[in-house]
Scaffold this active site. Structure first.
Site, PDB file in Angstrom:
ATOM      1  N   ASP A 172       0.769  -1.206  -0.034  1.00  0.00           N
ATOM      2  CA  ASP A 172      -0.010   0.023   0.022  1.00  0.00           C
ATOM      3  C   ASP A 172       0.934   0.955  -0.015  1.00  0.00           C
ATOM      4  OD1 ASP A 172      -1.653   2.143   0.666  1.00  0.00           O
ATOM      5  OD2 ASP A 172      -3.141   1.053   1.525  1.00  0.00           O
ATOM      6  N   HIS A 173       0.958   1.642  -1.082  1.00  0.00           N
ATOM      7  CA  HIS A 173       2.166   2.775  -1.238  1.00  0.00           C
ATOM      8  C   HIS A 173       1.790   4.047  -0.284  1.00  0.00           C
ATOM      9  CE1 HIS A 173      -0.873   4.289  -4.401  1.00  0.00           C
ATOM     10  NE2 HIS A 173      -0.275   5.686  -4.163  1.00  0.00           N
ATOM     11  N   HIS A 235      -6.009   2.524   1.269  1.00  0.00           N
ATOM     12  CA  HIS A 235      -5.203   3.568   1.584  1.00  0.00           C
ATOM     13  C   HIS A 235      -5.796   4.670   2.842  1.00  0.00           C
ATOM     14  CE1 HIS A 235      -3.227   2.727  -2.105  1.00  0.00           C
ATOM     15  NE2 HIS A 235      -4.139   3.023  -2.884  1.00  0.00           N
TER      16      HIS A 235
END
Ligand code: NAD
Length: 478
Positions: A172-173, A235
């Protein structure tokens, strides 16, 4: 600090994500001296390329996505020497022997699945049955991780058939962003914040992820997803967890993830009146969502705002407001912790009092601001004015602090280090779907249509009302 030498295989190495993020990111780490010279990067995709062809693609990606000051010809040439390619169809039998022959012992072995999730199972199975991955190898999987609880469980089961949880890195950047990690440092390395980090002192929390782009080009994909699945379940949920979690006993992957999981499990179901869904209209010379989605009757939301409650000792009574949308006024991602009023004011409120806020900015201009009240300078009597205590890296840490690595490059280095702290564990993902599913099923069951909103605005009017009716207001999107 250099990581251990590695062999990194990128499935989908010719794809958009590899070109924009993964390959340029690896080059930047090489440039910074973090990627040891003995490391190898192997592109694996369907395209019929040879090493030279793939190196050309990598060189072009560096040209396009790495800033001029880091593009050094000799350095790029050295980087490209470490790159090779193997043509593999994930669902076929060819190429796997060749890949196996390329693997070396004595280095970290990692496999990045930068392909459609439908291929994750096929790749995992072939890596293990061909003896390419061993019990120490790591796999990195991209989003989306499922589209509901059932599909996420199935995906977890497929991966678990071949890899242990400690080998699986679900990206999950957002968790790779510097400020997001800094949020943990601010909370847990200072005495100042944690004593007031609770419902007693925090009025509410706002999390905003606003984009100016629409769904152009990704309409078909996005229409099956929508803002809830594409942004909130993953996110924004991760951000919420980092704000709301209890202090872990140690900064250790499972200790942190245990605490995040407890937050997700403590989330209340969200009532329909606490959710506003929107879909952007045509405007500014561009088509609306409907034109881009190819489905004239699409009910997919490109905007969502919601009020979320966490039912636990720390947060009971303090709502978290989340909103995200496409085609908004500005591109801005931020978290605002909005504190309560002092218990008693000795000043006249009319003289400019505003609530304290801790604003954590994820993009653009990563950084933090603590909004505090001071006396307005000058002879005008006791007039209050709110000023930011700027905690931005650029100012405080000089040039080095401003040179923030991209989220992907940081996360890939964590994979090589074997540190899962910033990756989602399987049970976290499932718990988040278990929370999101009934919400989605609710509006699908009621046949709810999202409200139209103008491009360049801050979303549907009802989203403003979601706050106003509670006597609160959204921060301006700037
Ligand atoms: P893409 O379509 O640009 O690239 C897909 C890659 O997969 C190509 O290299 C292609 O050759 C390869 N591929 C396709 N079928 C294959 C097969 N049968 N065998 C072997 N290789 C095959 O996709 P992308 O945008 O790079 O996305 C890759 C993954 O990353 C997806 O899971 C996507 O959801 C995720 N993701 C992408 C982005 C982005 O910004 N592009 C952002 C977040 C997540």
């Amino acid at each position: 600090i250099p990581v251990d030498a590695f062999d990194l295989v990128i499935f989908g190495g010719t794809g958009d994500l590899a070109k924009r993020k993964i390959l340029p990111g690896l080059y930047r780490r090489f440039w910074a001296g973090q990627m040891p010279a003995e490391s190898r990067i192997i592109g694996a995709a369907r395209a019929d390329l040879d090493d030279a062809g793939f190196r050309k693609l990598v060189a072009d990606a560096i040209d396009e996505f790495v800033s001029q000051d880091k593009r050094d010809e000799a350095m790029i040439a050295q980087f490209l020497e470490r790159i090779s390619y193997v043509s593999i169809d994930a669902t076929g039998t060819g190429g796997w022997d060749q890949l196996k022959a390329m693997m070396r012992s004595g280095v970290v072995r990692a496999f990045y699945f930068s392909v459609a999730p439908a291929l994750f199972g096929a790749i995992a199975e072939r890596l293990s049955s061909n003896g390419i991955a061993d019990s120490e190898s790591r796999i990195v999987v991209e989003k989306p991780f499922g589209r509901d609880l059932a599909s996420a469980q199935a995906l977890n089961a497929t991966l678990a058939a071949h890899f242990a949880e400690r080998q699986i890195y679900r990206i999950d950047h957002y968790l790779g962003k510097e400020t997001v990690q800094n949020l943990m440092a601010v909370r847990f390395a200072n005495i100042l914040f944690e004593p007031i980090w609770k419902a007693q002192y925090i009025d509410h929390v706002q999390i905003t992820v606003a984009e100016t782009v629409g769904v152009e080009g990704r309409g078909a994909y996005y229409d099956k997803s929508g803002a809830m699945r594409d942004m909130v379940q993953n996110h924004m949920m991760q951000l919420l967890c980092l704000i709301a979690m209890e202090p872990p006993y140690h900064f250790d992957p499972n200790a942190v993830r245990d605490e995040k999981l407890k937050v997700i499990r403590a989330l209340d179901p969200v009532a329909p009146q606490d959710i506003v869904r929107g879909q952007y209209l045509a405007g500014g010379g561009q088509g609306g969502y409907i034109e881009h989605s190819e489905n004239p009757a699409s009910r997919t939301e490109s905007y969502i705002a919601m009020k979320v409650h966490i039912s636990n000792w720390r947060w009971a009574g303090t709502p978290f407001y989340l909103r995200t949308g496409k085609r908004m006024r500005a591109r801005a991602s931020e978290i605002a912790i909005v504190f309560k009023e002092p218990p008693h004011s000795i000043f006249d409120h009319a003289s400019g009092w505003r609530e304290n806020q801790l604003v954590i900015r994820l993009q653009p201009n990563e950084g933090m601001n603590l909004m505090v009240m001071i006396k307005e300078p000058g002879p005008g009597g006791m007039r209050l004015v709110q000023v930011p205590l700027d905690m931005s890296f650029a100012d405080a840490l000089g040039e080095e602090g401003a040179d923030i690595p991209d989220a992907y490059e940081r996360l890939i280095m964590d994979v090589i280090r074997g540190n899962q702290t910033l990756f989602m564990r399987g049970d976290e993902v499932e718990a988040a779907w278990a929370w999101a599913d009934p919400i989605i099923e609710g509006w699908e069951g009621r046949g709810e249509k999202p409200q139209g909103y103008d491009p360049g605005s801050s979303g549907p009017d009802d989203a403003l009302m979601l706050m106003h009716r509670d006597g609160r207001r959204w921060r301006e999107i700037r």
